[in-house]
Design a protein around this motif. Structure first.
Motif, PDB file in Angstrom:
ATOM      1  N   ILE A  57     -26.422 -11.279  12.887  1.00  0.00           N
ATOM      2  CA  ILE A  57     -26.368 -12.439  13.667  1.00  0.00           C
ATOM      3  C   ILE A  57     -26.004 -13.678  13.156  1.00  0.00           C
ATOM      4  CG2 ILE A  57     -27.936 -13.583  15.280  1.00  0.00           C
ATOM      5  CD1 ILE A  57     -29.496 -10.827  15.650  1.00  0.00           C
ATOM      6  N   GLU A  58     -26.659 -14.067  11.977  1.00  0.00           N
ATOM      7  CA  GLU A  58     -26.309 -15.234  11.173  1.00  0.00           C
ATOM      8  C   GLU A  58     -24.656 -15.408  10.996  1.00  0.00           C
ATOM      9  OE1 GLU A  58     -30.422 -15.718   8.866  1.00  0.00           O
ATOM     10  OE2 GLU A  58     -28.705 -15.835   7.722  1.00  0.00           O
ATOM     11  N   LEU A  59     -24.236 -14.257  10.543  1.00  0.00           N
ATOM     12  CA  LEU A  59     -22.647 -14.169  10.004  1.00  0.00           C
ATOM     13  C   LEU A  59     -22.063 -14.436  11.508  1.00  0.00           C
ATOM     14  CD1 LEU A  59     -20.186 -13.840   8.645  1.00  0.00           C
ATOM     15  CD2 LEU A  59     -20.706 -11.120   8.689  1.00  0.00           C
ATOM     16  N   ASP A  60     -22.249 -13.906  12.327  1.00  0.00           N
ATOM     17  CA  ASP A  60     -21.620 -14.186  13.945  1.00  0.00           C
ATOM     18  C   ASP A  60     -21.679 -15.486  14.239  1.00  0.00           C
ATOM     19  OD1 ASP A  60     -21.137 -11.396  13.852  1.00  0.00           O
ATOM     20  OD2 ASP A  60     -22.447 -10.999  15.358  1.00  0.00           O
ATOM     21  N   GLU A  61     -22.792 -16.279  14.085  1.00  0.00           N
ATOM     22  CA  GLU A  61     -22.912 -17.627  14.404  1.00  0.00           C
ATOM     23  C   GLU A  61     -22.210 -18.439  13.526  1.00  0.00           C
ATOM     24  OE1 GLU A  61     -24.613 -18.947  16.937  1.00  0.00           O
ATOM     25  OE2 GLU A  61     -24.686 -16.885  17.653  1.00  0.00           O
ATOM     26  N   LEU A  62     -22.091 -18.079  12.227  1.00  0.00           N
ATOM     27  CA  LEU A  62     -21.077 -18.760  11.321  1.00  0.00           C
ATOM     28  C   LEU A  62     -19.707 -18.562  11.723  1.00  0.00           C
ATOM     29  CD1 LEU A  62     -20.597 -20.351   8.767  1.00  0.00           C
ATOM     30  CD2 LEU A  62     -20.396 -18.086   7.503  1.00  0.00           C
ATOM     31  N   ALA A  63     -19.244 -17.505  12.104  1.00  0.00           N
ATOM     32  CA  ALA A  63     -17.949 -17.187  12.382  1.00  0.00           C
ATOM     33  C   ALA A  63     -17.552 -18.038  13.644  1.00  0.00           C
ATOM     34  CB  ALA A  63     -17.515 -15.715  12.612  1.00  0.00           C
ATOM     35  N   ILE A  64     -18.433 -18.069  14.690  1.00  0.00           N
ATOM     36  CA  ILE A  64     -18.365 -18.702  15.890  1.00  0.00           C
ATOM     37  C   ILE A  64     -18.227 -20.180  15.531  1.00  0.00           C
ATOM     38  CG2 ILE A  64     -19.131 -19.312  18.171  1.00  0.00           C
ATOM     39  CD1 ILE A  64     -20.071 -16.499  18.248  1.00  0.00           C
ATOM     40  N   THR A  65     -19.087 -20.757  14.897  1.00  0.00           N
ATOM     41  CA  THR A  65     -19.005 -22.056  14.306  1.00  0.00           C
ATOM     42  C   THR A  65     -17.720 -22.482  13.694  1.00  0.00           C
ATOM     43  OG1 THR A  65     -21.401 -22.261  13.795  1.00  0.00           O
ATOM     44  CG2 THR A  65     -20.052 -24.022  13.021  1.00  0.00           C
ATOM     45  N   ILE A  66     -16.999 -21.846  12.972  1.00  0.00           N
ATOM     46  CA  ILE A  66     -15.741 -21.766  12.329  1.00  0.00           C
ATOM     47  C   ILE A  66     -14.625 -21.846  13.342  1.00  0.00           C
ATOM     48  CG2 ILE A  66     -14.300 -20.907  10.627  1.00  0.00           C
ATOM     49  CD1 ILE A  66     -16.460 -19.809   8.980  1.00  0.00           C
ATOM     50  N   LEU A  67     -14.854 -21.007  14.235  1.00  0.00           N
ATOM     51  CA  LEU A  67     -13.881 -21.110  15.359  1.00  0.00           C
ATOM     52  C   LEU A  67     -13.791 -22.405  15.941  1.00  0.00           C
ATOM     53  CD1 LEU A  67     -14.129 -17.568  17.014  1.00  0.00           C
ATOM     54  CD2 LEU A  67     -12.364 -18.399  15.432  1.00  0.00           C
ATOM     55  N   ALA A  68     -15.061 -22.942  16.369  1.00  0.00           N
ATOM     56  CA  ALA A  68     -15.066 -24.042  17.005  1.00  0.00           C
ATOM     57  C   ALA A  68     -14.672 -25.324  16.305  1.00  0.00           C
ATOM     58  CB  ALA A  68     -16.704 -24.249  17.327  1.00  0.00           C
ATOM     59  N   ARG A  69     -15.085 -25.222  14.961  1.00  0.00           N
ATOM     60  CA  ARG A  69     -14.960 -26.708  14.255  1.00  0.00           C
ATOM     61  C   ARG A  69     -13.807 -26.722  13.530  1.00  0.00           C
ATOM     62  NH1 ARG A  69     -19.591 -27.156  10.261  1.00  0.00           N
ATOM     63  NH2 ARG A  69     -21.309 -27.032  11.593  1.00  0.00           N
ATOM     64  N   GLN A  70     -13.204 -25.500  12.956  1.00  0.00           N
ATOM     65  CA  GLN A  70     -11.683 -25.306  12.360  1.00  0.00           C
ATOM     66  C   GLN A  70     -10.598 -25.056  13.381  1.00  0.00           C
ATOM     67  OE1 GLN A  70     -11.859 -26.321   9.347  1.00  0.00           O
ATOM     68  NE2 GLN A  70     -14.005 -26.553   8.949  1.00  0.00           N
ATOM     69  N   GLN A  71     -10.978 -24.740  14.555  1.00  0.00           N
ATOM     70  CA  GLN A  71      -9.744 -24.177  15.263  1.00  0.00           C
ATOM     71  C   GLN A  71      -8.643 -23.499  14.574  1.00  0.00           C
ATOM     72  OE1 GLN A  71     -10.327 -24.812  18.441  1.00  0.00           O
ATOM     73  NE2 GLN A  71     -11.671 -26.605  18.457  1.00  0.00           N
ATOM     74  N   PRO A  72      -8.971 -22.280  13.923  1.00  0.00           N
ATOM     75  CA  PRO A  72      -7.786 -21.520  13.098  1.00  0.00           C
ATOM     76  C   PRO A  72      -6.795 -20.903  14.062  1.00  0.00           C
ATOM     77  CG  PRO A  72      -9.818 -20.261  13.184  1.00  0.00           C
ATOM     78  CD  PRO A  72     -10.396 -21.718  13.784  1.00  0.00           C
ATOM     79  N   VAL A  73      -5.652 -20.735  13.428  1.00  0.00           N
ATOM     80  CA  VAL A  73      -4.529 -20.199  14.370  1.00  0.00           C
ATOM     81  C   VAL A  73      -4.291 -19.132  13.513  1.00  0.00           C
ATOM     82  CG1 VAL A  73      -4.093 -22.107  15.783  1.00  0.00           C
ATOM     83  CG2 VAL A  73      -3.010 -21.828  13.814  1.00  0.00           C
ATOM     84  N   ALA A  74      -3.216 -18.482  13.863  1.00  0.00           N
ATOM     85  CA  ALA A  74      -2.408 -17.238  13.526  1.00  0.00           C
ATOM     86  C   ALA A  74      -3.142 -16.419  12.470  1.00  0.00           C
ATOM     87  CB  ALA A  74      -1.311 -17.901  12.635  1.00  0.00           C
ATOM     88  N   ARG A  75      -2.852 -16.309  11.291  1.00  0.00           N
ATOM     89  CA  ARG A  75      -3.531 -15.316  10.507  1.00  0.00           C
ATOM     90  C   ARG A  75      -4.914 -15.420  10.148  1.00  0.00           C
ATOM     91  NH1 ARG A  75      -3.565 -14.042   5.109  1.00  0.00           N
ATOM     92  NH2 ARG A  75      -4.014 -11.602   4.685  1.00  0.00           N
ATOM     93  N   ASP A  76      -5.239 -16.936   9.956  1.00  0.00           N
ATOM     94  CA  ASP A  76      -6.333 -17.445   9.863  1.00  0.00           C
ATOM     95  C   ASP A  76      -7.574 -16.933  11.004  1.00  0.00           C
ATOM     96  OD1 ASP A  76      -5.901 -18.554   7.430  1.00  0.00           O
ATOM     97  OD2 ASP A  76      -5.512 -20.613   8.144  1.00  0.00           O
ATOM     98  N   LEU A  77      -7.006 -17.327  12.027  1.00  0.00           N
ATOM     99  CA  LEU A  77      -7.820 -16.928  13.646  1.00  0.00           C
ATOM    100  C   LEU A  77      -8.069 -15.445  13.287  1.00  0.00           C
ATOM    101  CD1 LEU A  77      -8.919 -17.265  16.079  1.00  0.00           C
ATOM    102  CD2 LEU A  77      -6.545 -17.280  17.099  1.00  0.00           C
ATOM    103  N   ARG A  78      -6.934 -14.500  13.109  1.00  0.00           N
ATOM    104  CA  ARG A  78      -7.453 -13.152  12.898  1.00  0.00           C
ATOM    105  C   ARG A  78      -8.091 -12.751  11.894  1.00  0.00           C
ATOM    106  NH1 ARG A  78      -3.806 -10.162  16.414  1.00  0.00           N
ATOM    107  NH2 ARG A  78      -2.515 -11.711  17.437  1.00  0.00           N
ATOM    108  N   ILE A  79      -8.529 -13.420  10.883  1.00  0.00           N
ATOM    109  CA  ILE A  79      -9.314 -13.204   9.724  1.00  0.00           C
ATOM    110  C   ILE A  79     -10.952 -13.338  10.378  1.00  0.00           C
ATOM    111  CG2 ILE A  79     -10.193 -13.768   7.652  1.00  0.00           C
ATOM    112  CD1 ILE A  79      -7.402 -14.225   6.773  1.00  0.00           C
ATOM    113  N   VAL A  80     -11.011 -14.613  11.042  1.00  0.00           N
ATOM    114  CA  VAL A  80     -12.398 -14.996  11.411  1.00  0.00           C
ATOM    115  C   VAL A  80     -12.745 -13.905  12.533  1.00  0.00           C
ATOM    116  CG1 VAL A  80     -13.803 -16.669  12.663  1.00  0.00           C
ATOM    117  CG2 VAL A  80     -12.101 -17.258  10.835  1.00  0.00           C
TER     118      VAL A  80
END
Lengths: 220, 220
Positions: A57-80
């Motif tokens: 659960i904590e990891l999922d929260e971290l991943a969602i926070t990263i998506l929100a803050r870092q707005q990754p695209v392309a391969r980075d996004l797929r990794i998250v």
């Protein structure tokens, strides 16, 4: 920003490795509890699953926070996004390990598996421990060659799973209905556990060699 | 940008509804094939699962594209991430439906389930069809009251699942080992199918009433 992202991605990886390590400990305990009818070990495996659930659960929260803050695209996004899926499979592997331990606890002080199938379940258990160890290694090193090894080990689990059905459906089978039920369920749990490991391995393979690491060098 | 995002979110919702509808058709066919030993219906359910798999992959790609292009945050981000998870559960429900159909096909022209358990599996099958219908309705209307209904129906499935074990473990059970194996597996598949529906319902409940719709009005 890029540097922060890389640090966060490394954090995600570290946590996946940690959860996978705990799943590996869990399946080692569960399968030993199952094969040796060790109720204390079964209890340990069952009670330790909460920690796995909490960490996912904590990891999922971290991943969602990263998506929100870092707005990754392309391969980075797929990794998250892959991290979210891997976390979900690891959580499920923890559950399946718990189910195996629960069978051991439920049947204690009897053994779950009749004598004729003990060799088979012993092998299956050992394969799951190997697969889990490989999976943690794969998550740590991103060495996609390990994905192939996991698939091969999974093939062996599948073959043993089928052999359990052959055994309980054979004319020579003289187990009670309870033995048949337990062997069927246990075999299915083992098989599903290995399937999830393969599913994770495929995701890492899809991302390519050194997914998390390559990303650190900025390669997309 | 916001408007495009809302359109894309509506597209995600439409696709989830469509996949859920196909899963509903699949489970209706599989459970009928299973209970009535209808091998043609079983074949249909099995062959139609490819479509479900294909649509979930496409939906996942759409969700990832939305994440990359629209960079949603806060509740919008959670909705898109939830869509990925819901899609994964729907895909799994399709698999479980296929497993039920495969049991019917494998045993044809015999019935999978011995007479004494036909009533139980009949009820379970009907419950899964109801649950699937409710789930499609929940995804369509976002009426979270339906989530409660799904949980209640799942409780009934769980009770029936336990009753299958009681039956095969009872002294009066005189089924062959094959009956025991099939009933055990079939019951487990039914139970897991309902579990996934509950898991989806919980996600929608967590997002709150009218997740996709509220977002359309710009409420976060």
């Amino acid at each position: 920003m890029r540097e922060v992202f890389q640090q966060e991605l490394a954090e995600v990886q570290d946590r996946l490795v940690e959860i996978s390590r705990l799943v590996g400990i869990s399946i080692a305990k569960s399968t030993r509890a199952f094969n040796e009818s060790d109720v204390n070990l079964a209890e340990e495996a069952i009670s330790e699953d909460d920690k796995i659930d909490e960490l996912t659960i904590e990891l999922d929260e971290l991943a969602i926070t990263i998506l929100a803050r870092q707005q990754p695209v392309a391969r980075d996004l797929r990794i998250v996004v892959s991290a979210l899926r891997i976390s979900s499979s690891l959580e499920r592997m923890g559950d399946l390990s718990t189910h195996i331990a629960q069978l051991a606890r439920y049947r204690f002080p009897d053994k779950v598996v009749p004598k004729s199938l003990r060799g088979t379940f012993g092998e299956m258990g050992a394969l799951l421990v190997t697969i889990s160890t490989m999976l943690t290694e794969l998550l740590t090193t991103q060495d996609v060659k390990l994905a192939e090894v996991i698939r091969n080990e999974d093939d062996k689990v599948d073959a043993l799973h089928l052999s359990v059905f052959d055994a309980v459906l054979a004319e020579t089978w003289n187990g009670a209905a309870a033995d048949t039920v337990d062997s069927t369920l246990a075999s299915r749990y083992h098989e599903r556990f290995a399937d999830h490991a393969v599913s994770i391995a495929k995701k890492i393979q899809y991302l390519g060699t050194g997914a998390w690491q390559q990303s650190t060098t900025g390669v997309q």
